[in-house]
Structure formats: C-alpha cells, structure tokens
Design a protein around this motif. Structure first.
Motif, PDB file in Angstrom:
ATOM      1  N   VAL A   1      -4.333   3.782   4.399  1.00 51.72           N
ATOM      2  CA  VAL A   1      -4.348   2.315   4.489  1.00 51.72           C
ATOM      3  C   VAL A   1      -3.066   1.814   5.165  1.00 51.72           C
ATOM      4  O   VAL A   1      -3.113   0.950   6.053  1.00 51.72           O
ATOM      5  CB  VAL A   1      -4.537   1.681   3.092  1.00 51.72           C
ATOM      6  CG1 VAL A   1      -4.259   0.191   3.114  1.00 51.72           C
ATOM      7  CG2 VAL A   1      -5.937   1.965   2.566  1.00 51.72           C
ATOM      8  N   THR A   2      -1.931   2.361   4.764  1.00 51.25           N
ATOM      9  CA  THR A   2      -0.663   1.937   5.355  1.00 51.25           C
ATOM     10  C   THR A   2      -0.614   2.244   6.846  1.00 51.25           C
ATOM     11  O   THR A   2      -0.164   1.423   7.651  1.00 51.25           O
ATOM     12  CB  THR A   2       0.523   2.619   4.639  1.00 51.25           C
ATOM     13  OG1 THR A   2       0.432   2.371   3.235  1.00 51.25           O
ATOM     14  CG2 THR A   2       1.854   2.090   5.148  1.00 51.25           C
ATOM     15  N   THR A   3      -1.106   3.419   7.227  1.00 51.01           N
ATOM     16  CA  THR A   3      -1.130   3.791   8.644  1.00 51.01           C
ATOM     17  C   THR A   3      -2.022   2.835   9.430  1.00 51.01           C
ATOM     18  O   THR A   3      -1.636   2.369  10.516  1.00 51.01           O
ATOM     19  CB  THR A   3      -1.619   5.245   8.812  1.00 51.01           C
ATOM     20  OG1 THR A   3      -0.746   6.112   8.072  1.00 51.01           O
ATOM     21  CG2 THR A   3      -1.628   5.660  10.270  1.00 51.01           C
TER      22      THR A   3
ATOM     23  N   SER B   1       0.820  -1.214   0.000  1.00 56.92           N
ATOM     24  CA  SER B   1       0.000   0.000   0.000  1.00 56.92           C
ATOM     25  C   SER B   1       0.854   1.265   0.000  1.00 56.92           C
ATOM     26  O   SER B   1       0.495   2.252  -0.646  1.00 56.92           O
ATOM     27  CB  SER B   1      -0.976  -0.001   1.185  1.00 56.92           C
ATOM     28  OG  SER B   1      -0.305   0.056   2.413  1.00 56.92           O
ATOM     29  N   ILE B   2       1.989   1.248   0.695  1.00 60.05           N
ATOM     30  CA  ILE B   2       2.817   2.465   0.679  1.00 60.05           C
ATOM     31  C   ILE B   2       3.502   2.618  -0.678  1.00 60.05           C
ATOM     32  O   ILE B   2       3.717   3.736  -1.153  1.00 60.05           O
ATOM     33  CB  ILE B   2       3.819   2.526   1.841  1.00 60.05           C
ATOM     34  CG1 ILE B   2       4.282   3.980   2.008  1.00 60.05           C
ATOM     35  CG2 ILE B   2       5.005   1.606   1.618  1.00 60.05           C
ATOM     36  CD1 ILE B   2       4.968   4.297   3.297  1.00 60.05           C
ATOM     37  N   HIS B   3       3.822   1.509  -1.312  1.00 61.20           N
ATOM     38  CA  HIS B   3       4.424   1.616  -2.642  1.00 61.20           C
ATOM     39  C   HIS B   3       3.393   2.153  -3.644  1.00 61.20           C
ATOM     40  O   HIS B   3       3.736   2.971  -4.501  1.00 61.20           O
ATOM     41  CB  HIS B   3       4.991   0.275  -3.102  1.00 61.20           C
ATOM     42  CG  HIS B   3       5.874   0.404  -4.288  1.00 61.20           C
ATOM     43  ND1 HIS B   3       7.129   0.968  -4.223  1.00 61.20           N
ATOM     44  CD2 HIS B   3       5.674   0.086  -5.588  1.00 61.20           C
ATOM     45  CE1 HIS B   3       7.662   0.993  -5.429  1.00 61.20           C
ATOM     46  NE2 HIS B   3       6.801   0.465  -6.277  1.00 61.20           N
ATOM     47  N   TRP B   4       2.160   1.714  -3.515  1.00 56.44           N
ATOM     48  CA  TRP B   4       1.071   2.245  -4.345  1.00 56.44           C
ATOM     49  C   TRP B   4       0.934   3.753  -4.116  1.00 56.44           C
ATOM     50  O   TRP B   4       0.777   4.530  -5.052  1.00 56.44           O
ATOM     51  CB  TRP B   4      -0.220   1.503  -4.011  1.00 56.44           C
ATOM     52  CG  TRP B   4      -1.446   2.046  -4.669  1.00 56.44           C
ATOM     53  CD1 TRP B   4      -1.642   2.244  -6.006  1.00 56.44           C
ATOM     54  CD2 TRP B   4      -2.641   2.470  -4.018  1.00 56.44           C
ATOM     55  NE1 TRP B   4      -2.914   2.762  -6.224  1.00 56.44           N
ATOM     56  CE2 TRP B   4      -3.543   2.902  -5.021  1.00 56.44           C
ATOM     57  CE3 TRP B   4      -3.059   2.513  -2.688  1.00 56.44           C
ATOM     58  CZ2 TRP B   4      -4.813   3.373  -4.733  1.00 56.44           C
ATOM     59  CZ3 TRP B   4      -4.330   2.975  -2.404  1.00 56.44           C
ATOM     60  CH2 TRP B   4      -5.185   3.400  -3.421  1.00 56.44           C
ATOM     61  N   SER B   5       1.028   4.153  -2.866  1.00 55.25           N
ATOM     62  CA  SER B   5       0.940   5.575  -2.521  1.00 55.25           C
ATOM     63  C   SER B   5       2.105   6.356  -3.133  1.00 55.25           C
ATOM     64  O   SER B   5       1.929   7.462  -3.655  1.00 55.25           O
ATOM     65  CB  SER B   5       0.934   5.713  -0.998  1.00 55.25           C
ATOM     66  OG  SER B   5       0.677   7.017  -0.611  1.00 55.25           O
ATOM     67  N   TYR B   6       3.289   5.774  -3.082  1.00 63.44           N
ATOM     68  CA  TYR B   6       4.481   6.404  -3.666  1.00 63.44           C
ATOM     69  C   TYR B   6       4.305   6.602  -5.181  1.00 63.44           C
ATOM     70  O   TYR B   6       4.590   7.689  -5.714  1.00 63.44           O
ATOM     71  CB  TYR B   6       5.702   5.538  -3.365  1.00 63.44           C
ATOM     72  CG  TYR B   6       6.940   5.913  -4.126  1.00 63.44           C
ATOM     73  CD1 TYR B   6       7.681   7.038  -3.777  1.00 63.44           C
ATOM     74  CD2 TYR B   6       7.382   5.145  -5.194  1.00 63.44           C
ATOM     75  CE1 TYR B   6       8.824   7.389  -4.481  1.00 63.44           C
ATOM     76  CE2 TYR B   6       8.520   5.481  -5.899  1.00 63.44           C
ATOM     77  CZ  TYR B   6       9.234   6.605  -5.541  1.00 63.44           C
ATOM     78  OH  TYR B   6      10.364   6.946  -6.234  1.00 63.44           O
TER      79      TYR B   6
END
Length: 193
Positions: A95-97, A73-78
């Motif tokens: 989502v990551t949080t 999810s953080i990679h998607w955010s990036y």
C-alpha cells in the motif's frame, strides 16, 4: 586493584548505532540543509521583486493527503513487523509503495498544471523554484520507493521480523522524513506564495 575495577565499572558506555542508520541520519541532515538553504534563497529572491504570481496546483492538496496516508500505512506495516504479522507487513508495504507511486504521478500532474498556467522552469525565478522544489523532492521520493521495494522483497522472504528490524526501521524513518519534508514544502509555499 579495587580502585582500578571501580573505575572500569563506572566507565560510561559509548552510544552505539547501526552504521547504516547513522549514515541515513547523516543523509537526512544533509537533505534538510539543502532544502533549508533553498527555502531561504526563495525568500531572499522573492523580496527582490520581479516575482511571477500564480496559483499552486490543486494536486498539491491531494498529494499531501496521499503522503499522510502513506505514512500511516508504513507505520502500520512497521507495527506488524514488530508483531511478526507477516501478512499485514507485506500489505502495508505494498500500500505504501502504491501511494508513493501515486504521489509521483501527482507531481507529474502538478507540472502539467504549472505549464497550463504558463509557469515554466525558465523565465521567472518563481517558476524555477517551484520546479526545483518539487523535482528534488520527487527525486528523493523515487529513492524512497526503491527502498520500499527492497524492503518489500525482504519481507516476501520473511527476512523482516521482530528480531531483524534495522532495514524496516531505516525505511520507516526515511519515509516519514520524506512525508514531513513534503508537508514542510507545501506549507512553506502556501505561506510564502
């Protein structure tokens, strides 16, 4: 004069890195050294005997899945930040949080499961190592969640975008590191337990 210009033109440019990114990498290296030392100490102490045998809590498996999902999810955010897709950026950070907080709750439940097996912080080094490994990783994960919240707040003000990525890049690097560190610890405990 021409020789002097050729010398200057051929000079190598120094490598440059954002100072905060450099500090983050120094911190990551120091954390790696701490956990490498602790896992080495675990192996040495285990070989001396008087080692309590117990099952790893099942929640470790769930937490491993949660940490992998949070890395995705953080990679998607990036990637969303690089495309200036602000809605996906914010959603991915939220989502990551939430996954990070879920991981911390899972760690708490793993301690409850250890206590139910009569594994305590004191009494046997096997239990002590387990609490130190999970507690120290949990402490670093708390710092990662705080970092996620800071980046999320920046993203709500549209301060994270394709032209301003250092804070996001640092957060992604640190979060992936924490995920990798957990997977290392979990595999280490599975293989050496």
């Amino acid at each position: 004069m021409e020789e002097k210009l050729a010398f200057v033109e051929g000079a190598e440019q120094p490598l440059s890195m954002h100072p905060k990114k450099f500090a983050l990498w120094l911190f990551i290296v120091s954390v790696v050294m701490v956990f490498a030392g602790m896992t080495s100490a675990y192996i040495v102490r285990q070989s001396e005997g008087n080692w309590l045998e117990f099952d790893l809590p099942d929640v470790f498996w769930y937490n491993s899945g949660i940490i992998v999902l949070s890395s995705l999810s953080i990679h998607w955010s990036y990637l969303a930040a690089k495309r200036d897709d602000f809605n996906s950026l914010k959603l991915g950070l939220i989502v990551t949080t939430l996954l990070g907080l879920s991981f911390l709750v899972g760690q708490w439940y793993s301690w409850i499961a250890l206590v139910e097996q009569d594994v305590y912080f004191v009494g046997n080094p096997a239990g002590s190592f387990m609490y130190v490994f999970t507690g120290l990783h949990g402490l670093h994960l708390v710092s990662g969640v705080i970092f996620l919240i800071i980046v999320l707040i920046s993203s709500l003000g549209n301060k994270i975008h394709s032209q301003n990525m250092p804070q996001m890049e640092m957060c992604v690097t640190y979060w992936h590191f924490l995920g990798g560190l957990w997977l290392y610890l979990f595999m280490f405990l599975l293989l050496n337990h």
